[in-house]
Write an enzyme that holds these catalytic residues in place. Structure first.
Site, PDB file in Angstrom:
ATOM      1  N   CYS A   1       7.735   6.801   9.870  1.00 59.96           N
ATOM      2  CA  CYS A   1       6.568   7.621  10.236  1.00 59.96           C
ATOM      3  C   CYS A   1       6.643   8.102  11.679  1.00 59.96           C
ATOM      4  CB  CYS A   1       5.280   6.833  10.025  1.00 59.96           C
ATOM      5  SG  CYS A   1       5.231   5.295  10.959  1.00 59.96           S
TER       6      CYS A   1
ATOM      7  N   GLU B   1      -3.458   4.600   9.048  1.00 56.65           N
ATOM      8  CA  GLU B   1      -2.226   4.900   9.800  1.00 56.65           C
ATOM      9  C   GLU B   1      -1.411   5.840   8.933  1.00 56.65           C
ATOM     10  OE1 GLU B   1      -1.700   4.051  12.772  1.00 56.65           O
ATOM     11  OE2 GLU B   1      -3.269   2.565  13.004  1.00 56.65           O
TER      12      GLU B   1
HETATM   13  P1  NAD Z   1       1.208   6.942  -0.279  1.00 58.79           P
HETATM   14  O1  NAD Z   1      -0.022   7.435   0.378  1.00 58.79           O
HETATM   15  O2  NAD Z   1       1.742   7.672  -1.435  1.00 58.79           O
HETATM   16  O3  NAD Z   1       0.983   5.435  -0.790  1.00 58.79           O
HETATM   17  C1  NAD Z   1       0.587   4.413   0.101  1.00 58.79           C
HETATM   18  C2  NAD Z   1      -0.149   3.325  -0.682  1.00 58.79           C
HETATM   19  O4  NAD Z   1      -1.362   3.849  -1.194  1.00 58.79           O
HETATM   20  C3  NAD Z   1       0.631   2.799  -1.882  1.00 58.79           C
HETATM   21  O5  NAD Z   1       0.448   1.402  -1.957  1.00 58.79           O
HETATM   22  C4  NAD Z   1      -0.054   3.487  -3.052  1.00 58.79           C
HETATM   23  O6  NAD Z   1       0.052   2.787  -4.270  1.00 58.79           O
HETATM   24  C5  NAD Z   1      -1.484   3.503  -2.572  1.00 58.79           C
HETATM   25  N1  NAD Z   1      -2.355   4.501  -3.222  1.00 58.79           N
HETATM   26  C6  NAD Z   1      -2.026   5.720  -3.715  1.00 58.79           C
HETATM   27  N2  NAD Z   1      -3.114   6.338  -4.219  1.00 58.79           N
HETATM   28  C7  NAD Z   1      -4.166   5.491  -4.055  1.00 58.79           C
HETATM   29  C8  NAD Z   1      -5.544   5.547  -4.383  1.00 58.79           C
HETATM   30  N3  NAD Z   1      -6.094   6.611  -4.977  1.00 58.79           N
HETATM   31  N4  NAD Z   1      -6.315   4.487  -4.055  1.00 58.79           N
HETATM   32  C9  NAD Z   1      -5.811   3.401  -3.441  1.00 58.79           C
HETATM   33  N5  NAD Z   1      -4.495   3.283  -3.120  1.00 58.79           N
HETATM   34  C10 NAD Z   1      -3.686   4.325  -3.418  1.00 58.79           C
HETATM   35  O7  NAD Z   1       2.288   6.809   0.886  1.00 58.79           O
HETATM   36  P2  NAD Z   1       3.828   6.380   0.740  1.00 58.79           P
HETATM   37  O8  NAD Z   1       4.591   7.495   0.124  1.00 58.79           O
HETATM   38  O9  NAD Z   1       3.908   5.016   0.156  1.00 58.79           O
HETATM   39  O10 NAD Z   1       4.240   6.233   2.272  1.00 58.79           O
HETATM   40  C11 NAD Z   1       4.756   7.262   3.056  1.00 58.79           C
HETATM   41  C12 NAD Z   1       3.707   7.746   4.026  1.00 58.79           C
HETATM   42  O11 NAD Z   1       3.233   6.667   4.844  1.00 58.79           O
HETATM   43  C13 NAD Z   1       4.278   8.761   5.012  1.00 58.79           C
HETATM   44  O12 NAD Z   1       3.351   9.807   5.184  1.00 58.79           O
HETATM   45  C14 NAD Z   1       4.432   7.966   6.293  1.00 58.79           C
HETATM   46  O13 NAD Z   1       4.428   8.727   7.464  1.00 58.79           O
HETATM   47  C15 NAD Z   1       3.251   7.054   6.213  1.00 58.79           C
HETATM   48  N6  NAD Z   1       3.417   5.888   7.089  1.00 58.79           N
HETATM   49  C16 NAD Z   1       2.627   5.797   8.199  1.00 58.79           C
HETATM   50  C17 NAD Z   1       2.792   4.721   9.068  1.00 58.79           C
HETATM   51  C18 NAD Z   1       1.948   4.580  10.308  1.00 58.79           C
HETATM   52  O14 NAD Z   1       1.917   3.512  10.897  1.00 58.79           O
HETATM   53  N7  NAD Z   1       1.278   5.633  10.760  1.00 58.79           N
HETATM   54  C19 NAD Z   1       3.741   3.737   8.776  1.00 58.79           C
HETATM   55  C20 NAD Z   1       4.519   3.874   7.626  1.00 58.79           C
HETATM   56  C21 NAD Z   1       4.345   4.958   6.778  1.00 58.79           C
END
Ligand code: NAD
Length: 459
Positions: A262, A229
């Protein structure tokens, strides 16, 4: 250990959280693997009874979870208390209900009986972002547990605290040890070890497209189904026949929680003839926003989550100015000490401008106008994202035809953010892979098996 700061008082340290590493990640997956067989062997009704107990405990803890979440990531307390955290309990109840009725199929053909069985898939890694962390975690954990999978949850390092409360509540609800595990820490130092572990049989991720690409590679190495997502760049299309006042209220509402949502409709695409009236109404509503502490009921604009995120938003707007995009309103940070950014509206030099095409995830909207409806749909569908879109029109006919023409996983017409938990939820294009919600999430967390038995001659 890693330090956690509150966006409400960045200069003070809020908490220290133990950081996961390879060893802790391995232990968590081993624990989920060991617990899997017994949990999977319970009947759906037996598993549901644990989920109902957990939902009741969440209900009792709503004010506490809301307070911790508000302090940790600065979403408005009023919204957390009344809607977002109670949704966590609803997520567990909804999946306890659904899983009890989620069955395979049986039919006869070719002299055989076909028994289609739905089997729990195995240990599941769930990785969540920092915006609405409790709600998003429960939305993913509930179907995984209900389907018979065991879980390792890795919450975001910028808002980790409510995941630990969830772990306590799971304990209090009497879940068997190992069914639910939490690993804290960064993506690189904790999350990546979870996603590369071959014992993991499902990965469910919410976050950015950039991270999804990395996790997708790990999932592919172990041939593990992966759901994602991801980000959005929602359009808000206002047709000439729309209720302009209502559309403007919805548009100005995109600045709530500083646009860190999001599903936010960040591209305003408005019919030429009504664009002046729309902007007047829009500005009137923007003026009503109240910037302040997330704990004050009147506050609508909250601080951004982290100084790095504020810098990212600032850099987006700076590049827009360099690109020749016109700032119609806002365009700078509000205070050198705190993490507020002005509600900002930008008229792009072209539809190809970065500010139109990429997710900012902050209080920054773009404004474009159109003459023909076909042009509006083309603009709305012109980014690589496809999470959500919103349409305002006075015509039921256009609601259906243009609503269908908008390319997004969810399209709202004359409403916004209304959700039915049994409807599919997810993105088109780079906004996601797979669907959450209702049976769709249970399907993802299950393996289908066909058992085909030759009918006996006398049957
Ligand atoms: P992010 O991708 O930076 O991090 C998300 C998670 O992934 C965190 O827990 C992070 O520690 C983990 N992560 C990072 N690198 C990783 C790796 N190599 N391996 C495994 N895990 C890893 O995102 P963010 O900044 O926390 O969130 C914002 C983003 O999330 C925005 O793009 C937003 O639109 C999206 N979002 C989408 C939805 C949806 O339902 N579509 C809902 C909420 C947020």
């Amino acid at each position: 250990m890693f330090k956690v700061h509150s966006p409400l008082k960045w200069e003070e340290e809020l908490a220290e959280v133990s950081a996961g590493d390879r060893n802790i990640s391995d232990l968590a997956v081993a624990s989920a693997s060991e617990a899997f067989k017994d949990w999977a062997n319970l009947s759906p009704q037996e598993r549901a009874s644990f989920l109902y107990r957990l939902a009741d405990l969440i209900d009792m803890e709503v004010p506490n979870i809301a307070r911790v979440e508000c302090t940790d990531m600065a979403m408005r307390y009023e919204s957390l208390l009344n809607r977002v955290i109670p949704r966590g309990a609803r997520n567990f109840r909804a999946y306890a209900d659904l899983a009890s009725e989620y069955q395979g199929r049986v039919w006869d053909s070719n002299g055989t009986t076909n028994l289609i069985q739905r089997l729990p898939a195995g240990p599941t890694v769930i990785i969540t972002p920092w915006n609405a962390p409790f709600m998003l975690a429960t939305w993913k954990v509930a179907p995984a547990l209900a389907a018979g999978n065991t879980v390792v949850l890795k919450p975001a390092e910028w808002a980790p605290l409510s995941a630990s409360i969830l772990a306590d509540l799971v304990d209090q609800a009497g879940f068997p040890p190992g069914v639910f595990n939490v690993v804290q820490g960064t993506g690189e130092e904790a999350g990546s070890f979870l996603t590369e572990d071959p014992k993991v049989r499902r990965i469910s991720f919410t976050g950015s497209c950039e991270t999804a690409r990395k996790i997708g590679i790990e999932a592919a190495k172990n041939i593990v189904p992966f759901t994602a997502e991801l980000g959005g760049k929602g359009a808000l299309v206002v047709l000439q026949d729309a209720d302009v006042e209502q559309a403007a209220i919805t548009a100005a509402g995109q600045y709530d929680d500083s646009g860190q949502v999001c599903l936010a409709a960040t591209r305003l695409i408005v019919a030429d003839e009504i664009s002046e009236h729309f902007l007047d109404c829009f500005y009137q509503n923007v003026d009503k926003h109240v910037l302040g502490s997330s704990f004050e009921d009147a506050t609508t604009i909250t601080p951004l989550i982290h100084p790095d995120h504020l810098q990212r938003v600032e850099a987006f707007v700076d590049r827009a100015v360099e690109n020749g995009d016109e700032i119609l309103r806002g365009g700078k940070r509000l205070d050198a000490e705190q993490l507020f950014y002005e509600p900002t509206l930008i008229k792009p030099a072209s539809n190809n401008s970065e500010i139109v095409q990429n997710e900012v995830f902050g209080p920054v909207l773009t404004f474009q106008t159109f003459e023909k409806e076909e042009e509006a749909i083309n603009l709305a569908n012109s980014t690589e994202y496809g999470l959500s879109a919103t349409l305002f029109t006075g015509s039921m006919e256009k609601a259906k035809t243009l609503g269908s023409a908008l390319r997004a996983g969810t399209v709202w017409v004359n409403c916004f953010l209304v959700r039915d938990l049994s409807a599919p939820f997810g993105g088109l294009g780079i906004s996601g892979l797979g669907r959450e919600g209702g049976d769709y999430a249970l399907d993802f967390h299950s393996d289908l098996k066909t058992l085909q038995i030759r009918n006996s001659d006398d049957s």
